[in-house]
Design an enzyme around this catalytic site. Structure first.
Site, PDB file in Angstrom:
ATOM      1  N   GLU A 170     -24.169 -12.580   2.469  1.00  0.00           N
ATOM      2  CA  GLU A 170     -25.402 -11.986   2.838  1.00  0.00           C
ATOM      3  C   GLU A 170     -25.349 -12.089   4.203  1.00  0.00           C
ATOM      4  O   GLU A 170     -25.635 -13.047   4.936  1.00  0.00           O
ATOM      5  CB  GLU A 170     -26.782 -12.634   2.233  1.00  0.00           C
ATOM      6  CG  GLU A 170     -27.959 -11.619   2.614  1.00  0.00           C
ATOM      7  CD  GLU A 170     -29.172 -12.367   1.986  1.00  0.00           C
ATOM      8  OE1 GLU A 170     -30.233 -11.743   2.030  1.00  0.00           O
ATOM      9  OE2 GLU A 170     -29.260 -13.811   1.741  1.00  0.00           O
ATOM     10  N   GLU A 264     -36.599 -10.218  -3.053  1.00  0.00           N
ATOM     11  CA  GLU A 264     -36.722 -11.750  -2.422  1.00  0.00           C
ATOM     12  C   GLU A 264     -37.556 -11.489  -1.396  1.00  0.00           C
ATOM     13  O   GLU A 264     -37.297 -11.129  -0.201  1.00  0.00           O
ATOM     14  CB  GLU A 264     -35.221 -11.941  -1.974  1.00  0.00           C
ATOM     15  CG  GLU A 264     -35.306 -13.492  -1.367  1.00  0.00           C
ATOM     16  CD  GLU A 264     -34.164 -14.063  -0.646  1.00  0.00           C
ATOM     17  OE1 GLU A 264     -33.696 -15.052  -1.103  1.00  0.00           O
ATOM     18  OE2 GLU A 264     -33.667 -13.254   0.378  1.00  0.00           O
TER      19      GLU A 264
END
Length: 301
Positions: A170, A264
């Site tokens: 990420e 998220e």
């Protein structure tokens, strides 16, 4: 056989279709703020399923404390899937990382990721590499940190590949790490690691900070996107800030992405309200019924 010697396609055992939604659920106590649901694992599974989500992304600090069969049974009993497993709590709670000056700490970080492989294999989940990659620490040359990072990822990809598990790095904004902030940097890292089971996780919150154009960066990453996070510009649920999620999702699905769109975001004003607003806004933005979408997207996001 090492993963750099073989290709890996879509995972078996799951019918991939675009538009499935998940939200992050921590299996253990955590200080990380952008986790809406923590504690009461089975209760939260039932709540998340009741909101209409298709899956849960599990945030796991210590996989050795979990029984993969037990987790699988509880998740499937709730009618959910697990698209990905987050590993960042090992950094947040213990400061384990691939780029620590201490060889012992680096080794512990690698061992922790390998420890996630049995759980990920049972759940058919991708292992996320977020802040576990670390930062360029004082006294460490950036090139040395990158060498440690590439070597650690190659070792982890080999171990995961033997179990049919994928890893996703990420890109994270500059205020949280000094290593791999943008999609283009992430793509360069994929090339350096050279593993077929290694891809990117793109996150709209971080992309809003780092990318000149979110949609252009999604197009650039293309089929190397293994997982996708959504949070709005303020890290609240989608719809609470200024990001253009219809354009973002049209662009994502136009790449051929068939994985989960995973929330998220911070539990603001509270976890339940955030989750409900998120799924409503994502539905309205085209996260479902996307076969009817208009795939012409401006590149100005």
């Amino acid at each position: 056989m090492g993963t750099r010697e073989r290709g890996m396609g879509e995972k078996a055992g799951r019918i991939d279709r675009p538009g499935r939604l998940s939200v992050v659920l921590s299996t253990q106590p955590a200080r990380f703020e952008a986790v809406a649901f923590k504690g009461d694992f089975e209760g939260n599974l039932a709540r998340i399923a009741g909101f209409g989500y298709d899956g849960v992304e599990l945030a796991v600090r210590e996989p050795a404390l979990l029984d993969p069969e037990d987790v699988w049974a509880k998740v499937t009993a709730a009618g959910l899937e697990v698209p990905a497993i987050g590993t960042g709590q090992a950094w947040g709670e213990e400061k384990l990382s691939f780029t620590d000056p201490s060889a012992h700490v680096r080794g512990a970080a690698i061992a922790r990721v390998k420890g996630h492989v049995p759980l990920a294999a049972r759940l058919n989940a991708t292992i996320i590499i977020g802040l576990l990659r670390g930062i360029v620490q004082p006294g460490v040359d950036r090139d040395q940190a990158m060498d440690w990072l590439v070597s650690a990822l190659q070792e982890c990809c080999d171990a995961a590949g033997d179990a049919g598990v994928r890893l996703a790095l990420e890109p994270i904004n500059r205020y949280e790490t000094t290593l791999i902030n943008t999609a283009s940097q992430g793509l360069a890292l994929l090339d350096a690691v050279g593993a077929a089971n290694f891809g990117l996780l793109l996150d709209t919150f971080h992309m809003n900070i780092e990318e000149p154009s979110i949609t252009d960066s999604i197009r650039q990453a293309g089929d190397r996107i293994f997982h996708f996070h959504v949070a709005d510009s303020n890290r609240w649920h989608p719809g609470a800030g200024h990001l253009d999620f219809p354009a973002i999702l049209r662009t994502l699905f136009a790449t051929g992405y068939k994985g989960y769109v995973s929330g998220e975001f911070m539990p603001m004003p509270d976890a339940e309200t955030a989750a409900l607003h998120a799924i409503k806004h994502l539905h309205e933005s085209g996260a479902v019924m996307i076969d009817k979408r208009d795939t012409s997207v401006a590149s100005t996001v």
